[in-house]
Design a protein around this motif. Structure first.
Motif, PDB file in Angstrom:
ATOM      1  N   LEU A   1     -54.077 -31.748  -5.978  1.00 14.83           N
ATOM      2  CA  LEU A   1     -53.167 -31.986  -4.866  1.00 14.83           C
ATOM      3  C   LEU A   1     -51.896 -32.672  -5.341  1.00 14.83           C
ATOM      4  N   ALA A   2     -52.018 -33.639  -6.234  1.00  7.10           N
ATOM      5  CA  ALA A   2     -50.845 -34.345  -6.748  1.00  7.10           C
ATOM      6  C   ALA A   2     -49.898 -33.380  -7.470  1.00  7.10           C
ATOM      7  N   LEU A   3     -50.467 -32.482  -8.261  1.00  2.91           N
ATOM      8  CA  LEU A   3     -49.644 -31.531  -8.994  1.00  2.91           C
ATOM      9  C   LEU A   3     -49.000 -30.521  -8.055  1.00  2.91           C
ATOM     10  N   ARG A   4     -49.730 -30.110  -7.026  1.00  2.00           N
ATOM     11  CA  ARG A   4     -49.163 -29.177  -6.046  1.00  2.00           C
ATOM     12  C   ARG A   4     -48.020 -29.830  -5.273  1.00  2.00           C
ATOM     13  N   ILE A   5     -48.167 -31.101  -4.957  1.00  2.00           N
ATOM     14  CA  ILE A   5     -47.087 -31.834  -4.282  1.00  2.00           C
ATOM     15  C   ILE A   5     -45.862 -31.902  -5.181  1.00  2.00           C
ATOM     16  N   LEU A   6     -46.086 -32.192  -6.443  1.00  2.00           N
ATOM     17  CA  LEU A   6     -44.979 -32.271  -7.403  1.00  2.00           C
ATOM     18  C   LEU A   6     -44.274 -30.930  -7.526  1.00  2.00           C
ATOM     19  N   ASP A   7     -45.045 -29.873  -7.595  1.00  3.28           N
ATOM     20  CA  ASP A   7     -44.481 -28.529  -7.681  1.00  3.28           C
ATOM     21  C   ASP A   7     -43.676 -28.201  -6.430  1.00  3.28           C
ATOM     22  N   HIS A   8     -44.189 -28.612  -5.274  1.00  2.00           N
ATOM     23  CA  HIS A   8     -43.503 -28.364  -4.007  1.00  2.00           C
ATOM     24  C   HIS A   8     -42.166 -29.108  -3.958  1.00  2.00           C
ATOM     25  N   LEU A   9     -42.152 -30.337  -4.410  1.00  2.25           N
ATOM     26  CA  LEU A   9     -40.913 -31.128  -4.417  1.00  2.25           C
ATOM     27  C   LEU A   9     -39.871 -30.496  -5.336  1.00  2.25           C
ATOM     28  N   ALA A  10     -40.330 -29.948  -6.445  1.00  7.48           N
ATOM     29  CA  ALA A  10     -39.399 -29.342  -7.400  1.00  7.48           C
ATOM     30  C   ALA A  10     -38.713 -28.114  -6.826  1.00  7.48           C
TER      31      ALA A  10
ATOM     32  N   ASN B   1     -37.021 -15.156  -5.349  1.00 12.61           N
ATOM     33  CA  ASN B   1     -37.865 -14.019  -5.032  1.00 12.61           C
ATOM     34  C   ASN B   1     -38.798 -13.702  -6.171  1.00 12.61           C
ATOM     35  N   GLY B   2     -39.519 -12.592  -6.037  1.00 17.39           N
ATOM     36  CA  GLY B   2     -40.525 -12.224  -7.019  1.00 17.39           C
ATOM     37  C   GLY B   2     -41.827 -12.032  -6.281  1.00 17.39           C
ATOM     38  N   PRO B   3     -42.906 -11.798  -6.984  1.00 11.81           N
ATOM     39  CA  PRO B   3     -44.187 -11.592  -6.320  1.00 11.81           C
ATOM     40  C   PRO B   3     -44.567 -12.798  -5.467  1.00 11.81           C
ATOM     41  N   ARG B   4     -45.186 -12.546  -4.351  1.00 12.15           N
ATOM     42  CA  ARG B   4     -45.615 -13.634  -3.487  1.00 12.15           C
ATOM     43  C   ARG B   4     -46.575 -14.545  -4.233  1.00 12.15           C
ATOM     44  N   ARG B   5     -46.458 -15.834  -3.976  1.00  7.28           N
ATOM     45  CA  ARG B   5     -47.334 -16.778  -4.653  1.00  7.28           C
ATOM     46  C   ARG B   5     -48.764 -16.599  -4.174  1.00  7.28           C
ATOM     47  N   LYS B   6     -49.678 -16.636  -5.101  1.00  7.22           N
ATOM     48  CA  LYS B   6     -51.084 -16.448  -4.760  1.00  7.22           C
ATOM     49  C   LYS B   6     -51.609 -17.677  -4.030  1.00  7.22           C
ATOM     50  N   ALA B   7     -52.528 -17.430  -3.129  1.00  8.05           N
ATOM     51  CA  ALA B   7     -53.142 -18.548  -2.427  1.00  8.05           C
ATOM     52  C   ALA B   7     -53.927 -19.391  -3.419  1.00  8.05           C
ATOM     53  N   HIS B   8     -53.854 -20.705  -3.272  1.00  6.66           N
ATOM     54  CA  HIS B   8     -54.565 -21.589  -4.191  1.00  6.66           C
ATOM     55  C   HIS B   8     -56.055 -21.542  -3.894  1.00  6.66           C
ATOM     56  N   SER B   9     -56.848 -21.311  -4.898  1.00  5.51           N
ATOM     57  CA  SER B   9     -58.289 -21.353  -4.711  1.00  5.51           C
ATOM     58  C   SER B   9     -58.721 -22.817  -4.703  1.00  5.51           C
ATOM     59  N   ALA B  10     -59.858 -23.074  -4.135  1.00  8.63           N
ATOM     60  CA  ALA B  10     -60.342 -24.450  -4.049  1.00  8.63           C
ATOM     61  C   ALA B  10     -60.623 -24.991  -5.441  1.00  8.63           C
ATOM     62  N   PRO B  11     -60.078 -26.168  -5.789  1.00 13.48           N
ATOM     63  CA  PRO B  11     -60.304 -26.729  -7.117  1.00 13.48           C
ATOM     64  C   PRO B  11     -61.699 -27.329  -7.224  1.00 13.48           C
ATOM     65  N   PRO B  12     -62.212 -27.515  -8.419  1.00 18.25           N
ATOM     66  CA  PRO B  12     -63.483 -28.210  -8.582  1.00 18.25           C
ATOM     67  C   PRO B  12     -63.373 -29.604  -7.972  1.00 18.25           C
ATOM     68  N   LYS B  13     -64.478 -30.122  -7.468  1.00 20.60           N
ATOM     69  CA  LYS B  13     -64.454 -31.408  -6.782  1.00 20.60           C
ATOM     70  C   LYS B  13     -63.890 -32.522  -7.654  1.00 20.60           C
ATOM     71  N   ASP B  14     -64.169 -32.475  -8.961  1.00 18.40           N
ATOM     72  CA  ASP B  14     -63.735 -33.570  -9.817  1.00 18.40           C
ATOM     73  C   ASP B  14     -62.247 -33.486 -10.168  1.00 18.40           C
ATOM     74  N   THR B  15     -61.569 -32.399  -9.787  1.00 19.79           N
ATOM     75  CA  THR B  15     -60.141 -32.284 -10.069  1.00 19.79           C
ATOM     76  C   THR B  15     -59.311 -32.125  -8.797  1.00 19.79           C
ATOM     77  N   GLY B  16     -59.967 -32.241  -7.635  1.00 15.85           N
ATOM     78  CA  GLY B  16     -59.266 -32.028  -6.380  1.00 15.85           C
ATOM     79  C   GLY B  16     -58.092 -32.968  -6.182  1.00 15.85           C
ATOM     80  N   THR B  17     -58.252 -34.243  -6.520  1.00 12.43           N
ATOM     81  CA  THR B  17     -57.181 -35.219  -6.352  1.00 12.43           C
ATOM     82  C   THR B  17     -56.000 -34.885  -7.244  1.00 12.43           C
ATOM     83  N   LEU B  18     -56.277 -34.575  -8.489  1.00 16.07           N
ATOM     84  CA  LEU B  18     -55.206 -34.217  -9.416  1.00 16.07           C
ATOM     85  C   LEU B  18     -54.528 -32.929  -8.980  1.00 16.07           C
TER      86      LEU B  18
END
Length: 284
Positions: free
Chosen positions: A42-51, A23-40
């Motif tokens: 998503l990979a980091l968000r997937i990793l965070d989700h798996l954890a 629990n704790g404060p609701r997670r903030k919605a992810h803002s759109a990343p810069p185009k040059d970091t979009g791939t990275l």
């Protein structure tokens, strides 16, 4: 272990006597990343989700979570797996965090001096009280569990290093609001405060009054404020400058840790905090 995990859900008592609370404060919605970091990104968000998952999950479920194609998610998972950050269960095809991520987590914790310095005091506090103990610090305005040790109680608390705690609803958090950086309390008072139970202090005046009481007595509790039937007793750790650098606590049922702790309990947690403070050069 302690009061709460930032990932939002409800407490679920398990068949083995565990109380799991995210629990704790609701997670903030992810803002759109810069185009040059979009791939990275998503990979980091997937990793965070798996954890966050208690067990391996399927590729399809991961793709649905991020509204991405399975081929895109598969490419990220494959790259993460090659570096050991993700593992794939050969029998089910499901994915989970890899050993490399756990190794990096343990290694990074050792970079915090207070974790090393506090280890002996935490062990002593755990053995003295028989309860689970934890050490927290404020990192980039987030209150994070740096270390924890499970106790000998029937109920096991599943908080782990890296868990972020809500400042207004946890005993650790109240220590930081009372003795931490100037402006932190006002920032919390200005922000939304979710009630995890009917005992959670969400009223601004009541919270400010509680923090003032913590500042005066030098310790804090949070009975029934995150999970019913659970309380935590916390104390501050200062460095050679007299600056708050950590908080130490132990947690247990409200039957064992009342809203007004016993002199023995107070003595144990205060001595643990003072011991670590002295090791860090505190002269108070």
């Amino acid at each position: 272990m302690l009061e709460q995990n930032l990932r939002s859900s409800t407490p679920v008592p398990s068949a083995r006597g565990k109380i799991e609370r995210r629990n704790g404060p609701r997670r903030k919605a992810h803002s759109a990343p810069p185009k040059d970091t979009g791939t990275l990104d998503l990979a980091l968000r997937i990793l965070d989700h798996l954890a966050e998952q208690a067990s391996p999950i399927a590729l399809t479920a991961i793709a649905q979570t991020f509204a991405a194609s399975k081929s895109t998610v598969y490419r990220h998972l494959s790259a993460l797996a090659r570096h050991g950050f993700v593992r794939r269960d050969a029998s089910t095809g499901r994915y989970a965090i890899g050993v490399k991520l756990m190794v990096l987590g343990e290694t990074s914790r050792s970079n915090f001096e207070i974790v090393t310095v506090a280890r002996e005091a935490l062990l002593k506090l755990r053995d003295t009280t028989g309860q689970a103990v934890s050490l927290c610090a404020l990192l980039d305005d987030d209150l994070v569990v740096l270390d924890l040790m499970h106790g000998r109680s029937v109920v096991e608390f599943t908080t782990r290093p890296g868990t972020r705690l809500a400042l207004y609803a946890s005993a650790h958090g109240k220590i930081w609001l009372a003795f931490g950086p100037g402006g932190l309390l006002q920032k919390v008072l200005n922000a939304p405060r979710e009630a995890w139970t009917s005992h959670t202090i969400t009223d601004a005046k009541a919270l400010a009054s509680e923090v003032q009481a913590v500042r005066k007595r030098g310790w804090s509790t949070a009975p029934n404020q995150v999970v019913m039937g659970v309380n935590t007793l916390a104390a501050p750790v200062f460095d050679h400058r007299g600056v708050l650098v950590g908080s130490i606590a132990f947690v247990g049922s409200t039957q064992l840790i009342a809203a007004k702790p016993t002199p023995a309990q107070l003595g144990a947690v205060l001595e643990a905090a003072r011991s670590v403070s002295r090791e860090l050069g505190w002269k108070g």
